[in-house]
Enzyme design. Structure first.
Site, PDB file in Angstrom:
ATOM      1  N   ARG A   1     -58.345   5.436 -10.492  1.00 20.63           N
ATOM      2  CA  ARG A   1     -57.391   5.114  -9.432  1.00 20.63           C
ATOM      3  C   ARG A   1     -57.371   3.610  -9.239  1.00 20.63           C
ATOM      4  O   ARG A   1     -58.416   2.969  -9.246  1.00 20.63           O
ATOM      5  CB  ARG A   1     -57.831   5.749  -8.121  1.00 20.63           C
ATOM      6  CG  ARG A   1     -57.920   7.241  -8.206  1.00 20.63           C
ATOM      7  CD  ARG A   1     -58.597   7.787  -6.956  1.00 20.63           C
ATOM      8  NE  ARG A   1     -58.836   9.224  -7.120  1.00 20.63           N
ATOM      9  CZ  ARG A   1     -59.571   9.946  -6.284  1.00 20.63           C
ATOM     10  NH1 ARG A   1     -60.150   9.367  -5.231  1.00 20.63           N
ATOM     11  NH2 ARG A   1     -59.733  11.230  -6.497  1.00 20.63           N
TER      12      ARG A   1
ATOM     13  N   TYR B   1     -61.160  -5.516 -16.249  1.00 18.66           N
ATOM     14  CA  TYR B   1     -60.382  -5.948 -15.092  1.00 18.66           C
ATOM     15  C   TYR B   1     -60.337  -7.468 -15.043  1.00 18.66           C
ATOM     16  O   TYR B   1     -61.259  -8.145 -15.525  1.00 18.66           O
ATOM     17  CB  TYR B   1     -61.011  -5.447 -13.788  1.00 18.66           C
ATOM     18  CG  TYR B   1     -60.704  -4.017 -13.422  1.00 18.66           C
ATOM     19  CD1 TYR B   1     -59.572  -3.714 -12.679  1.00 18.66           C
ATOM     20  CD2 TYR B   1     -61.554  -2.990 -13.805  1.00 18.66           C
ATOM     21  CE1 TYR B   1     -59.298  -2.399 -12.314  1.00 18.66           C
ATOM     22  CE2 TYR B   1     -61.281  -1.668 -13.445  1.00 18.66           C
ATOM     23  CZ  TYR B   1     -60.150  -1.388 -12.692  1.00 18.66           C
ATOM     24  OH  TYR B   1     -59.886  -0.096 -12.327  1.00 18.66           O
TER      25      TYR B   1
ATOM     26  N   ASP C   1     -56.325   0.789  -6.311  1.00 17.85           N
ATOM     27  CA  ASP C   1     -56.067   0.744  -4.871  1.00 17.85           C
ATOM     28  C   ASP C   1     -54.672   0.208  -4.574  1.00 17.85           C
ATOM     29  O   ASP C   1     -54.035  -0.401  -5.436  1.00 17.85           O
ATOM     30  CB  ASP C   1     -57.084  -0.194  -4.189  1.00 17.85           C
ATOM     31  CG  ASP C   1     -58.481   0.372  -4.196  1.00 17.85           C
ATOM     32  OD1 ASP C   1     -58.618   1.612  -4.131  1.00 17.85           O
ATOM     33  OD2 ASP C   1     -59.441  -0.425  -4.252  1.00 17.85           O
TER      34      ASP C   1
ATOM     35  N   ARG D   1     -63.829  -6.284  -6.243  1.00 15.22           N
ATOM     36  CA  ARG D   1     -63.397  -7.052  -5.075  1.00 15.22           C
ATOM     37  C   ARG D   1     -64.594  -7.492  -4.245  1.00 15.22           C
ATOM     38  O   ARG D   1     -64.596  -8.590  -3.671  1.00 15.22           O
ATOM     39  CB  ARG D   1     -62.407  -6.238  -4.246  1.00 15.22           C
ATOM     40  CG  ARG D   1     -61.085  -6.042  -5.010  1.00 15.22           C
ATOM     41  CD  ARG D   1     -60.212  -4.971  -4.407  1.00 15.22           C
ATOM     42  NE  ARG D   1     -59.855  -5.271  -3.029  1.00 15.22           N
ATOM     43  CZ  ARG D   1     -59.276  -4.406  -2.202  1.00 15.22           C
ATOM     44  NH1 ARG D   1     -58.998  -3.170  -2.610  1.00 15.22           N
ATOM     45  NH2 ARG D   1     -58.979  -4.752  -0.968  1.00 15.22           N
TER      46      ARG D   1
END
Lengths: 253, 253
Positions: free
Chosen positions: B58, B118, B60, B206
């Site tokens: 998933r 990422y 965000d 994050r």
């Protein structure tokens, strides 16, 4: 205004950057969000008097600005830097006030312009780019960029640009001085047109870019391009490139 | 499903690019637009049967993807290339299906993952950039990038990343193999974090980026960073960097 009144006014110039995606262009409209409308409303909230914000020119719906200049007359005692900070807090984050400063009362952001620089970006890879989609025109066909460069170089100098103006331009003199015109790139999938002129007719850049891309696609040759430019007839030009590739890059005074 | 049923199914994999700005993340929600929801609806319009689209993971709300992988089982006879073209015509232009192809029935876009990459972008100039605002975190303070690079290099290897996971992660094993971690740039005002791991905990990147930026701002030293990483306690970490700087760049199988 009479001179006594004028002396109590200050003339404040703003330099703006904006993403035009969410706006119906510069000029205030009654129902739709526009750059002028949003800024006038916020400035009035700060200075507590009606003001009129005059831009160096109108940008169309979807067109962006890296450096747009505008000014307004006001009695406010708020200094320009505080005004800038306040406005940046009040405006949405797709509009940035880069600078605010006092200018002489006879400065006019439109009438005082010496030249303007615009940029137009074309995305030339086959696959679209979702992150740049609001800032480029996507052209999938392979382009003959060298011939396109030759077309663009024909535009430099003092010319009648009637071929590239859109209807609704009125009877304005169609002669403009094109100071600089070039195509940069391709770099990272982007071909960038740069134009500097003492003024631009309505949709002039988008009509030029659309026609030059027609040459790049092989739908028209260099000679034909020169002929239609010299024909001074809008009906001869190619179609108008979409708004989202266009940026107002600089206004010179 | 039983084996007879299974043989009538095809497994189709999609590779996606999306601008997550307008979506409440990957996972289908009843009322809000999500990537999974939009795609499932459009795929069902094409294949005329209910399908479930399973993603590699998933993302965000506000997080983007340059390369997200997902798959679904279907009986459709539409070939993958036609499906891709049809879906690209049906989906909004902030979602792009880059590729569609048959994969073996035992391919699973989440369970078969070997590693993911990422990227996190920080805009480090003082003045914001309206054109990049949805794709960067704007950090105005001057950053000690060299110390930040040292922090990031501490993360490489097999570690317990409990410090950097958010609550709501459940009781999942917090040990992950960080295969690669670096900070690139600054280039054109952007500092780019790159992380490759065999898996990531909830909000892990994050939380890492927020804490490393705290080091860059001088609120914490390298030793302190190492100590809190080793403490395996979420309460020690800095705050969570905002979603819009994060991109899923690659999923490897």
């Amino acid at each position: 205004m009479d001179s006594k009144l004028a002396t109590s006014y200050k003339n404040i110039m703003l330099i703006l950057e904006y993403d035009g995606t969410g706006y119906h262009g510069w000029q205030r409209q009654r129902l739709e969000p526009t750059i002028q409308g949003v800024l006038e409303d916020r400035i009035q909230m700060m200075v507590h008097e009606p003001i009129t914000l005059i831009g160096s020119g109108r940008t169309d719906a979807g067109v962006h600005a890296k450096h747009q200049v505008c000014h307004f007359l006001t009695h406010t005692h708020i200094d320009p830097e505080s005004l800038r900070n306040g406005l940046n807090a009040l405006t949405p984050d797709d509009i940035l006030i880069r600078k605010a400063d006092y200018v002489p009362l006879d400065f006019h952001s439109r009438y005082s312009v010496k030249s303007k620089v615009y940029e137009y970006q074309i995305w030339i890879r086959h696959e679209p780019n979702v992150f740049r989609r609001n800032f480029v025109w996507h052209v999938r066909q392979v382009l003959d960029v060298e011939t396109m460069r030759q077309c663009v170089s024909l535009l430099v100098g003092r010319h009648d640009f009637s071929t590239f103006r859109s209807s609704g331009s009125g009877n304005m003199d169609p002669v403009r001085e094109m100071i600089h015109a070039e195509i940069r790139g391709p770099e990272d999938g982007i071909l960038t047109f740069i134009f500097e002129a003492d003024g631009f007719l309505r949709h002039m850049i988008r009509n030029i870019v659309g026609t030059v891309v027609d040459v790049g696609r092989g739908r028209m040759g260099l000679v034909e391009f020169r002929d239609i430019f010299q024909a001074k007839d809008r009906a001869c030009a190619g179609f108008k490139a979409p708004a989202q590739g266009l940026f107002l890059n600089m206004v010179k005074y």
